[in-house]
Motif scaffolding. Sequence first.
Motif, short mmCIF file in Angstrom:
data_model
loop_
_atom_site.label_atom_id
_atom_site.label_comp_id
_atom_site.label_asym_id
_atom_site.label_seq_id
_atom_site.Cartn_x
_atom_site.Cartn_y
_atom_site.Cartn_z
N TYR A 1 -42.18 38.55 -35.96
CA TYR A 1 -41.22 37.44 -35.88
C TYR A 1 -41.81 36.03 -35.87
O TYR A 1 -41.05 35.08 -35.96
N SER A 2 -43.11 35.87 -35.73
CA SER A 2 -43.66 34.52 -35.57
C SER A 2 -44.46 34.05 -36.78
O SER A 2 -45.07 34.87 -37.49
N SER A 3 -44.45 32.73 -36.98
CA SER A 3 -45.24 32.12 -38.05
C SER A 3 -46.72 32.15 -37.65
O SER A 3 -47.07 32.38 -36.49
N ASP A 4 -47.59 31.89 -38.62
CA ASP A 4 -49.04 31.84 -38.34
C ASP A 4 -49.35 30.79 -37.28
O ASP A 4 -50.22 30.98 -36.43
N GLU A 5 -48.60 29.69 -37.34
CA GLU A 5 -48.82 28.59 -36.39
C GLU A 5 -48.51 29.05 -34.95
O GLU A 5 -49.28 28.81 -34.02
N VAL A 6 -47.36 29.73 -34.79
CA VAL A 6 -46.98 30.22 -33.46
C VAL A 6 -47.97 31.28 -32.98
O VAL A 6 -48.38 31.29 -31.82
N LYS A 7 -48.40 32.16 -33.89
CA LYS A 7 -49.35 33.22 -33.50
C LYS A 7 -50.68 32.61 -33.04
O LYS A 7 -51.28 33.09 -32.08
N ALA A 8 -51.11 31.54 -33.72
CA ALA A 8 -52.36 30.87 -33.31
C ALA A 8 -52.20 30.26 -31.92
O ALA A 8 -53.11 30.33 -31.08
N TRP A 9 -51.02 29.67 -31.68
CA TRP A 9 -50.72 29.07 -30.35
C TRP A 9 -50.73 30.15 -29.27
O TRP A 9 -51.30 29.95 -28.19
N VAL A 10 -50.14 31.31 -29.57
CA VAL A 10 -50.10 32.41 -28.60
C VAL A 10 -51.50 32.93 -28.32
O VAL A 10 -51.89 33.12 -27.17
N GLU A 11 -52.28 33.14 -29.39
CA GLU A 11 -53.61 33.73 -29.23
C GLU A 11 -54.50 32.83 -28.37
O GLU A 11 -55.14 33.29 -27.43
N THR A 12 -54.52 31.53 -28.70
CA THR A 12 -55.34 30.59 -27.93
C THR A 12 -54.82 30.47 -26.51
O THR A 12 -55.58 30.52 -25.53
N GLY A 13 -53.49 30.32 -26.40
CA GLY A 13 -52.88 30.12 -25.08
C GLY A 13 -53.10 31.29 -24.15
O GLY A 13 -53.29 31.12 -22.93
N CYS A 14 -53.07 32.52 -24.69
CA CYS A 14 -53.26 33.72 -23.87
C CYS A 14 -54.72 33.87 -23.47
O CYS A 14 -55.04 34.06 -22.29
N LYS A 15 -55.62 33.77 -24.46
CA LYS A 15 -57.04 33.98 -24.18
C LYS A 15 -57.62 32.93 -23.24
O LYS A 15 -58.53 33.22 -22.46
N GLU A 16 -57.07 31.71 -23.33
CA GLU A 16 -57.60 30.62 -22.50
C GLU A 16 -56.69 30.29 -21.32
O GLU A 16 -56.90 29.29 -20.63
N ALA A 17 -55.69 31.14 -21.09
CA ALA A 17 -54.76 30.96 -19.97
C ALA A 17 -54.08 29.59 -20.00
O ALA A 17 -53.82 28.99 -18.96
N LYS A 18 -53.76 29.10 -21.21
CA LYS A 18 -53.09 27.81 -21.33
C LYS A 18 -51.57 27.94 -21.28
O LYS A 18 -50.85 26.97 -21.07
N ILE A 19 -51.07 29.16 -21.55
CA ILE A 19 -49.63 29.40 -21.46
C ILE A 19 -49.37 30.63 -20.60
O ILE A 19 -50.23 31.51 -20.49
#
Length: 399
Positions: free
Chosen positions: A317-335
Motif C-alpha cells: 500500500y505505500s509509495s517508495d517515499e513512504v517505505k523509505a520513511w518507515v525503514e529509516t524511522g523504524c531502524k533509527e527509532a525516529k517514529i
Amino acid sequence: MAIERVISGMRPTGNLHLGHFNGVLKNWINLQHEFECLFFVADWHALTTHYDSPEIIEENVWEMVVDWIAAGVDPATATIFIQSKVPEHAELHTLLSMITPLGWLERVPTYKDQQEKLSSKDLSTYGFLGYPLLQSADILIYKATQVPVGEDQIPHIEFTREIARRFNHLYGKETGFVEKAEEAIKKLGSKKSSLYMEMKTAYQENGDQEALDSAQVLIEEHQGLSLGDKERLLGFLEGGGKMILVEPEYKLAPASKMIGLDGQKMSKSYNNTIALRESPESVEKKIKTMPTDPARIRRNDPGNPNHCPVWQLHQVYSSDEVKAWVETGCKEAKIGCIECKQPVIDAINKELKPIQERAFHYIEDPDLVKNIVAEGCEKAKKLARETMREVREAMGLNY
C-alpha cells in the motif's frame, strides 16, 4: 486461433477480504478487458466441504457477487453466473466420470492435503474425491482456453487437459472422419488448401509450433466453414480426431503479497482479515492493534521492519517515499509504531471507499444483482448447451 476464453470460479464462503481482492479480483478485473471472461459462483464446490451446513451458502452467494461487482468486475464485460443454475455442468461431470480412472483422482495433490487440513470433517465422500473432475467439467463445458490459477492449482489444470485428451481420443473419431476432413479442406479453396497441408506436414513431421499456430488462424478466420468443419480441420491438423473438448492452458495468477493482521496469510480460518466492507473505524482499530517488531518495546528502541507484519502491508500500500520513511524511522527509532501504521490505515480506507460506495448501491437494490446473475446464467447456459450437444452426439447419446 480459437477464441481466447477465460473461466474462473470462487466458492461462496461469505464476505470477501483484502486477500481475495489482491489475490484474485484485481487479476479478474484486468483479464476482463483482454479476453472473453466467465466468472462463476462455485456453490456445488462449497458443498464438498460444507455439505452439513448448506444454509450458509445461499446468503454467501449474493454477498460474494456484490463484492465482485463492487470491486470492479464489470457485468457488461464479463459473464457472472452461478454454477448450480447451469445443470449442464453436472451432466458433463457425470459423463466424464464414466471415463476417468480412479487413480487419476486419487493422485491430485490437493486431495490428501485438504483431507489433512480439514481433519475435523468427514471428507471420505464421493463428492470430495470427484471435485477435481467437477472442476474439469466447469472448464471444459465452456471450451475455455485459459484458467487463472495459483501455483498450487496447476495440477488441476493438467488433470483437466488429460481428461479432455482422453475424451477426444475415445470419442473424437467420428465415422468417416478423414473423408469429412478432406472435404472440409477443399472448402478452403485451392491456395489455402495447399497452405493448410504444408503447415499440417510441418507440424506433424517437424513439430513446428509456428506452423500449427498459423494453420489454426487460417481455419478460424475462414468464413465459409461450419463449426463442425473447423473442428474437424483443427483435429486433423494435430493428427487426432475431431476436437470436441478444448485442452485449456493455465494462466498463472500474480502471487498475492497480502498478509493478515497477524503476519500469516490473510484467511478467515486465521481470523486475521480486513473485509472489503469493513468500516473505516474497524480498519483503524485492527491495524492499530497489529503486532509489530517485538524488539521495539519502547518508543526509542530501534527496530527492523523485516520483523514486523505492518511492513508487509507497506509493501502493498505505500509509495517508495513512504517505505523509505518507515525503514529509516523504524531502524533509527525516529517514529513510533502508531505513526508507522497510519499511512497503511489511510491507504486501505482510500482503496475500500469506492468499493463500499458501489456495494451500498447493490445492497439497497438486491434485484439489480439477481438480474445481473440471471442474465449471466442465460449466457452461460447457451454456451454449455452447445458443448453438451456435441458431447452427447460424440458419445452416441443424441437419440
